[in-house]
Write an enzyme that holds these catalytic residues in place. Structure first.
Site, PDB file in Angstrom:
ATOM      1  N   TYR A  33      11.092 -41.040 -62.114  1.00  0.00           N
ATOM      2  CA  TYR A  33      11.303 -42.467 -62.318  1.00  0.00           C
ATOM      3  C   TYR A  33      12.026 -42.693 -63.636  1.00  0.00           C
ATOM      4  O   TYR A  33      12.121 -41.789 -64.475  1.00  0.00           O
ATOM      5  CB  TYR A  33       9.972 -43.240 -62.283  1.00  0.00           C
ATOM      6  CG  TYR A  33       9.122 -43.078 -63.527  1.00  0.00           C
ATOM      7  CD1 TYR A  33       8.413 -41.910 -63.772  1.00  0.00           C
ATOM      8  CD2 TYR A  33       9.043 -44.102 -64.490  1.00  0.00           C
ATOM      9  CE1 TYR A  33       7.637 -41.761 -64.917  1.00  0.00           C
ATOM     10  CE2 TYR A  33       8.274 -43.960 -65.636  1.00  0.00           C
ATOM     11  CZ  TYR A  33       7.575 -42.795 -65.843  1.00  0.00           C
ATOM     12  OH  TYR A  33       6.816 -42.648 -66.977  1.00  0.00           O
ATOM     13  N   ARG A  52      19.287 -38.444 -67.592  1.00  0.00           N
ATOM     14  CA  ARG A  52      17.917 -37.895 -67.621  1.00  0.00           C
ATOM     15  C   ARG A  52      17.335 -37.845 -66.205  1.00  0.00           C
ATOM     16  O   ARG A  52      16.670 -36.874 -65.830  1.00  0.00           O
ATOM     17  CB  ARG A  52      17.027 -38.737 -68.546  1.00  0.00           C
ATOM     18  CG  ARG A  52      15.629 -38.167 -68.689  1.00  0.00           C
ATOM     19  CD  ARG A  52      14.836 -38.834 -69.779  1.00  0.00           C
ATOM     20  NE  ARG A  52      14.548 -40.230 -69.474  1.00  0.00           N
ATOM     21  CZ  ARG A  52      13.924 -41.066 -70.306  1.00  0.00           C
ATOM     22  NH1 ARG A  52      13.547 -40.649 -71.494  1.00  0.00           N
ATOM     23  NH2 ARG A  52      13.691 -42.313 -69.972  1.00  0.00           N
ATOM     24  N   LYS A 147      10.706 -36.655 -66.126  1.00  0.00           N
ATOM     25  CA  LYS A 147       9.992 -37.949 -66.061  1.00  0.00           C
ATOM     26  C   LYS A 147       9.395 -38.080 -64.660  1.00  0.00           C
ATOM     27  O   LYS A 147       9.842 -38.865 -63.814  1.00  0.00           O
ATOM     28  CB  LYS A 147      10.954 -39.098 -66.400  1.00  0.00           C
ATOM     29  CG  LYS A 147      10.244 -40.346 -66.914  1.00  0.00           C
ATOM     30  CD  LYS A 147      11.213 -41.219 -67.678  1.00  0.00           C
ATOM     31  CE  LYS A 147      10.695 -42.605 -67.987  1.00  0.00           C
ATOM     32  NZ  LYS A 147       9.443 -42.698 -68.701  1.00  0.00           N
ATOM     33  N   GLU A 180       3.401 -36.231 -78.266  1.00  0.00           N
ATOM     34  CA  GLU A 180       3.965 -37.572 -78.107  1.00  0.00           C
ATOM     35  C   GLU A 180       2.863 -38.483 -77.625  1.00  0.00           C
ATOM     36  O   GLU A 180       1.721 -38.051 -77.464  1.00  0.00           O
ATOM     37  CB  GLU A 180       5.137 -37.548 -77.119  1.00  0.00           C
ATOM     38  CG  GLU A 180       4.753 -37.087 -75.725  1.00  0.00           C
ATOM     39  CD  GLU A 180       5.927 -37.021 -74.747  1.00  0.00           C
ATOM     40  OE1 GLU A 180       6.901 -37.781 -74.913  1.00  0.00           O
ATOM     41  OE2 GLU A 180       5.849 -36.214 -73.809  1.00  0.00           O
ATOM     42  N   LEU A 204       8.881 -35.569 -73.311  1.00  0.00           N
ATOM     43  CA  LEU A 204      10.002 -36.232 -72.647  1.00  0.00           C
ATOM     44  C   LEU A 204      11.085 -36.480 -73.709  1.00  0.00           C
ATOM     45  O   LEU A 204      10.753 -36.933 -74.809  1.00  0.00           O
ATOM     46  CB  LEU A 204       9.539 -37.577 -72.075  1.00  0.00           C
ATOM     47  CG  LEU A 204      10.610 -38.312 -71.274  1.00  0.00           C
ATOM     48  CD1 LEU A 204      10.701 -37.730 -69.856  1.00  0.00           C
ATOM     49  CD2 LEU A 204      10.311 -39.796 -71.181  1.00  0.00           C
TER      50      LEU A 204
HETATM   51  N1  PDD Z   1       7.799 -44.284 -70.905  1.00  0.00           N
HETATM   52  N2  PDD Z   1       7.202 -40.087 -73.717  1.00  0.00           N
HETATM   53  C1  PDD Z   1       6.631 -40.419 -72.539  1.00  0.00           C
HETATM   54  C2  PDD Z   1       5.550 -39.541 -71.995  1.00  0.00           C
HETATM   55  C3  PDD Z   1       7.054 -41.578 -71.851  1.00  0.00           C
HETATM   56  O1  PDD Z   1       6.504 -41.900 -70.678  1.00  0.00           O
HETATM   57  C4  PDD Z   1       8.061 -42.393 -72.437  1.00  0.00           C
HETATM   58  C5  PDD Z   1       8.594 -43.624 -71.781  1.00  0.00           C
HETATM   59  C6  PDD Z   1       8.619 -42.000 -73.671  1.00  0.00           C
HETATM   60  C7  PDD Z   1       9.716 -42.788 -74.325  1.00  0.00           C
HETATM   61  O2  PDD Z   1      10.910 -42.618 -73.630  1.00  0.00           O
HETATM   62  P1  PDD Z   1      12.073 -43.715 -73.672  1.00  0.00           P
HETATM   63  O3  PDD Z   1      12.415 -43.925 -75.110  1.00  0.00           O
HETATM   64  O4  PDD Z   1      13.159 -43.073 -72.910  1.00  0.00           O
HETATM   65  O5  PDD Z   1      11.531 -44.963 -73.018  1.00  0.00           O
HETATM   66  C8  PDD Z   1       8.166 -40.837 -74.275  1.00  0.00           C
HETATM   67  C9  PDD Z   1       8.294 -45.413 -70.116  1.00  0.00           C
HETATM   68  C10 PDD Z   1       8.858 -46.515 -70.911  1.00  0.00           C
HETATM   69  C11 PDD Z   1       7.204 -45.831 -69.166  1.00  0.00           C
HETATM   70  O6  PDD Z   1       6.557 -44.941 -68.639  1.00  0.00           O
HETATM   71  O7  PDD Z   1       7.021 -47.020 -68.946  1.00  0.00           O
END
Ligand code: PDD
Length: 282
Positions: A33, A52, A147, A180, A204
């Site tokens: 996703y 990604r 993801k 993270e 991620l």
């Molecule tokens: N989540 N790490 C994890 C485990 C995440 O699920 C996310 C993002 C990030 C940050 O990634 P980005 O900067 O690309 O949004 C880091 C999204 C926003 C979600 O699950 O809603």
């Protein structure tokens, strides 16, 4: 108004039930996703979201339903059909539908869907106040660079955090290194430098993370891509998390202990402003 939904080549709304019980996304979390932010009807960081997603699909050997142009066109169409000017697009691709079994037929037709979603992004008071987080063991699998739809470990950890009155949970590996958040990247600031976990399979590759690193380097702020040890959390000067929905969010307390003086730090404030300005300029 219901959200606008794209499903396998057509547009409808989220009122329509569209997924079969044998879809492998539903049965096994077999898919990927993306969460894309739009502001003033402009979709942000599209090429990096697309690449990604493509890498995740390649790793899972799921054929991508889109090339970059058809992906952008589909996302654009969702925004055009929606009444919202700010919000998020949730995009999901699963391996498709087939009789439930761990092994899967080759060349299944993937299920591709995306929908608009209203979202209240943090306001200026929240962005100044920051958030409290707690730490917990990282119980996820070893391919966190993908993801994946499998968010069970993230969801359980986040629920515990919520019950503890925390906004996010920092996931710690068996070597006691901070990886993270459950849905965010983590940064510490120490002696004027940023410290964040290197990319690889343990985290991620956050899109905001990578933008913030570029912004920091542009300001001659040094960035050490190495894990922050749990013990270090008590001696860092500042901390923040980053994500598509949260932008740059200060962390003022970890496991009940203040980070620095317990207020948003100066470097955090500076990067937060640079990132907000970048989003507004896109
Ligand atoms: N989540 N790490 C994890 C485990 C995440 O699920 C996310 C993002 C990030 C940050 O990634 P980005 O900067 O690309 O949004 C880091 C999204 C926003 C979600 O699950 O809603």
């Amino acid at each position: 108004m219901a959200d606008i939904l794209y499903i396998n080549g057509r547009y409808t709304t989220t009122d329509e039930k569209v997924i079969g019980v044998e879809d492998r996304g539903f049965q096994f979390g077999d898919g990927v996703y993306e969460v894309v932010k739009f502001l003033g009807r402009r979709l942000l960081f599209m090429p990096v979201h697309f690449s990604r997603m493509q890498s995740g699909l390649e790793e899972l050997e799921i054929e991508s339903p889109w090339d970059e142009a058809t992906f952008e066109k589909m996302c654009r169409e969702l925004i055009d059909r929606s009444e919202m000017s700010d919000g998020i697009l949730y995009v999901q691709v699963t391996r498709g539908e087939s009789e439930r079994a761990l092994f899967y037929p080759e060349n299944l037709a993937p299920t591709a869907l995306a929908y608009t979603r209203r979202f209240t992004f943090p306001g200026s008071a929240q962005k100044e106040r920051g958030v409290k987080v707690i730490t917990m063991p990282d119980n996820r699998w070893r391919h966190c660079n993908i993801k994946s739809l499998n968010l069970l470990a993230n969801a359980l950890a986040r629920k515990k955090a919520q019950r503890a009155g925390a906004y996010e949970v920092l996931l710690i590996n068996t070597d006691m290194d901070v990886r993270e958040g459950a849905s965010s990247s983590f940064f510490a600031v120490r002696d004027g430098r940023l410290v964040t976990h290197p990319t690889g399979t343990a985290i991620l590759p956050g899109i905001v993370r990578n933008e913030v690193i570029s912004l920091a380097l542009g300001e001659k702020i040094r960035v050490d891509e190495r894990p922050v040890h749990e013990h270090e959390l008590y001696s860092i000067d500042e901390a923040f998390i980053t994500s598509t929905t949260q932008g740059v969010m200060p962390v003022t307390e970890i496991d009940g202990r203040m980070v620095g003086n317990g207020r948003r730090g100066e470097i955090t404030r500076h990067l937060q402003k640079l990132f907000d300005d970048l989003e507004s300029s896109l």
